[in-house]
Scaffold this motif. Structure first.
Motif, PDB file in Angstrom:
ATOM      1  N   GLU A 176      -0.094 -93.371  -9.698  1.00  0.00           N
ATOM      2  CA  GLU A 176       1.081 -92.821 -10.368  1.00  0.00           C
ATOM      3  C   GLU A 176       2.410 -93.196  -9.710  1.00  0.00           C
ATOM      4  O   GLU A 176       3.455 -93.090 -10.336  1.00  0.00           O
ATOM      5  CB  GLU A 176       0.958 -91.302 -10.513  1.00  0.00           C
ATOM      6  N   ASN A 179      -5.188-101.732 -10.387  1.00  0.00           N
ATOM      7  CA  ASN A 179      -4.812-100.395 -10.818  1.00  0.00           C
ATOM      8  C   ASN A 179      -5.516-100.079 -12.134  1.00  0.00           C
ATOM      9  O   ASN A 179      -6.245-100.911 -12.675  1.00  0.00           O
ATOM     10  CB  ASN A 179      -3.282-100.235 -10.933  1.00  0.00           C
ATOM     11  N   SER A 180      -5.281 -98.879 -12.648  1.00  0.00           N
ATOM     12  CA  SER A 180      -5.878 -98.474 -13.922  1.00  0.00           C
ATOM     13  C   SER A 180      -4.971 -97.445 -14.574  1.00  0.00           C
ATOM     14  O   SER A 180      -4.109 -96.854 -13.937  1.00  0.00           O
ATOM     15  CB  SER A 180      -7.281 -97.909 -13.702  1.00  0.00           C
ATOM     16  N   GLY A 181      -5.182 -97.259 -15.857  1.00  0.00           N
ATOM     17  CA  GLY A 181      -4.378 -96.296 -16.599  1.00  0.00           C
ATOM     18  C   GLY A 181      -4.572 -96.463 -18.087  1.00  0.00           C
ATOM     19  O   GLY A 181      -5.631 -96.881 -18.551  1.00  0.00           O
ATOM     20  N   LYS A 182      -3.495 -96.177 -18.850  1.00  0.00           N
ATOM     21  CA  LYS A 182      -3.542 -96.288 -20.307  1.00  0.00           C
ATOM     22  C   LYS A 182      -2.319 -97.030 -20.803  1.00  0.00           C
ATOM     23  O   LYS A 182      -1.204 -96.837 -20.301  1.00  0.00           O
ATOM     24  CB  LYS A 182      -3.533 -94.899 -20.955  1.00  0.00           C
ATOM     25  N   LYS A 196      -4.225 -95.313 -27.898  1.00  0.00           N
ATOM     26  CA  LYS A 196      -4.376 -95.354 -26.442  1.00  0.00           C
ATOM     27  C   LYS A 196      -5.465 -96.346 -26.066  1.00  0.00           C
ATOM     28  O   LYS A 196      -6.548 -96.349 -26.643  1.00  0.00           O
ATOM     29  CB  LYS A 196      -4.717 -93.977 -25.880  1.00  0.00           C
ATOM     30  N   GLU A 198       0.884 -95.689 -18.690  1.00  0.00           N
ATOM     31  CA  GLU A 198       0.665 -94.426 -17.984  1.00  0.00           C
ATOM     32  C   GLU A 198      -0.461 -94.692 -16.989  1.00  0.00           C
ATOM     33  O   GLU A 198      -1.603 -94.902 -17.389  1.00  0.00           O
ATOM     34  CB  GLU A 198       0.267 -93.348 -18.994  1.00  0.00           C
ATOM     35  N   PHE A 199      -0.120 -94.726 -15.706  1.00  0.00           N
ATOM     36  CA  PHE A 199      -1.117 -95.027 -14.675  1.00  0.00           C
ATOM     37  C   PHE A 199      -1.987 -93.814 -14.388  1.00  0.00           C
ATOM     38  O   PHE A 199      -1.555 -92.672 -14.552  1.00  0.00           O
ATOM     39  CB  PHE A 199      -0.436 -95.470 -13.372  1.00  0.00           C
ATOM     40  N   ASP A 200      -3.205 -94.068 -13.934  1.00  0.00           N
ATOM     41  CA  ASP A 200      -4.086 -92.997 -13.476  1.00  0.00           C
ATOM     42  C   ASP A 200      -3.486 -92.354 -12.228  1.00  0.00           C
ATOM     43  O   ASP A 200      -2.626 -92.932 -11.563  1.00  0.00           O
ATOM     44  CB  ASP A 200      -5.481 -93.540 -13.171  1.00  0.00           C
ATOM     45  N   LYS A 201      -3.942 -91.159 -11.898  1.00  0.00           N
ATOM     46  CA  LYS A 201      -3.361 -90.356 -10.816  1.00  0.00           C
ATOM     47  C   LYS A 201      -3.213 -91.111  -9.494  1.00  0.00           C
ATOM     48  O   LYS A 201      -2.172 -91.034  -8.855  1.00  0.00           O
ATOM     49  CB  LYS A 201      -4.198 -89.093 -10.601  1.00  0.00           C
ATOM     50  N   GLN A 202      -4.219 -91.882  -9.091  1.00  0.00           N
ATOM     51  CA  GLN A 202      -4.139 -92.568  -7.798  1.00  0.00           C
ATOM     52  C   GLN A 202      -3.106 -93.702  -7.795  1.00  0.00           C
ATOM     53  O   GLN A 202      -2.737 -94.193  -6.740  1.00  0.00           O
ATOM     54  CB  GLN A 202      -5.508 -93.075  -7.338  1.00  0.00           C
ATOM     55  N   LYS A 205      -7.344 -97.423 -22.704  1.00  0.00           N
ATOM     56  CA  LYS A 205      -7.615 -97.185 -21.281  1.00  0.00           C
ATOM     57  C   LYS A 205      -8.029 -98.511 -20.650  1.00  0.00           C
ATOM     58  O   LYS A 205      -8.889 -99.203 -21.160  1.00  0.00           O
ATOM     59  CB  LYS A 205      -8.720 -96.148 -21.125  1.00  0.00           C
TER      60      LYS A 205
END
Length: 139
Positions: free
Chosen positions: A45, A129-132, A115, A39-43, A117
């Motif tokens: 997605e 990128n970043s996310g979970k 989860k 699940e990627f962070d908003k930026q 992160k």
């Protein structure tokens, strides 16, 4: 002298608290065997979503119509490093060759039961990128 002793005391307390916090956090910094979704962070997605499975020292990526298995080089100290794919560089430009020599890795920022992160980096300063990672099945 009193100020000097207070300064030493404060530094000792800071050192001990940082040491014990880091030791406690690093104990659970291994991505355990199981199946995960990303699940990627908003930026980020718009990046393509995928699932993967970790089993001991290998990772298998499941994307639309492909399955790719790679060896895990490192899965500890709050980071995950995956074996790089070998690419023939003969037809690449110098910039492409330089980029191909980079070795991206995941670092974990916060970990809960299921989860993880992460930040996906090329080096300590450049984030891809970043996310979970969310564990959906244990093994």
């Amino acid at each position: 002298k009193i100020l000097y002793y207070k300064s030493i005391k404060i530094n000792l307390i800071l050192f001990c608290s940082l040491f014990f916090t880091n030791s406690l956090f690093s104990q659970n910094c291994v991505l355990p065997n199981g199946k995960y979704k990303i699940e990627f962070d908003k930026q980020f997605e718009m990046y393509p979503k995928f699932e993967f499975r970790i089993l001991n020292d290998s990772i298998t990526f499941y994307e639309k119509d492909s399955i790719v298995t790679r060896k895990i080089e490192k899965n500890n100290s709050c980071s995950l490093v995956i074996e790089k794919e070998i690419i023939d560089e003969t037809d690449l430009t110098e910039l492409q060759k330089m980029l191909n020599r980079q070795h991206p890795f995941y670092t974990f920022k916060k970990i809960t039961d299921s989860k993880f992160k992460f930040i996906y980096r090329v080096d300590l300063h450049v984030m891809i990128n970043s996310g979970k990672f969310i564990r959906i099945k244990t093994e």
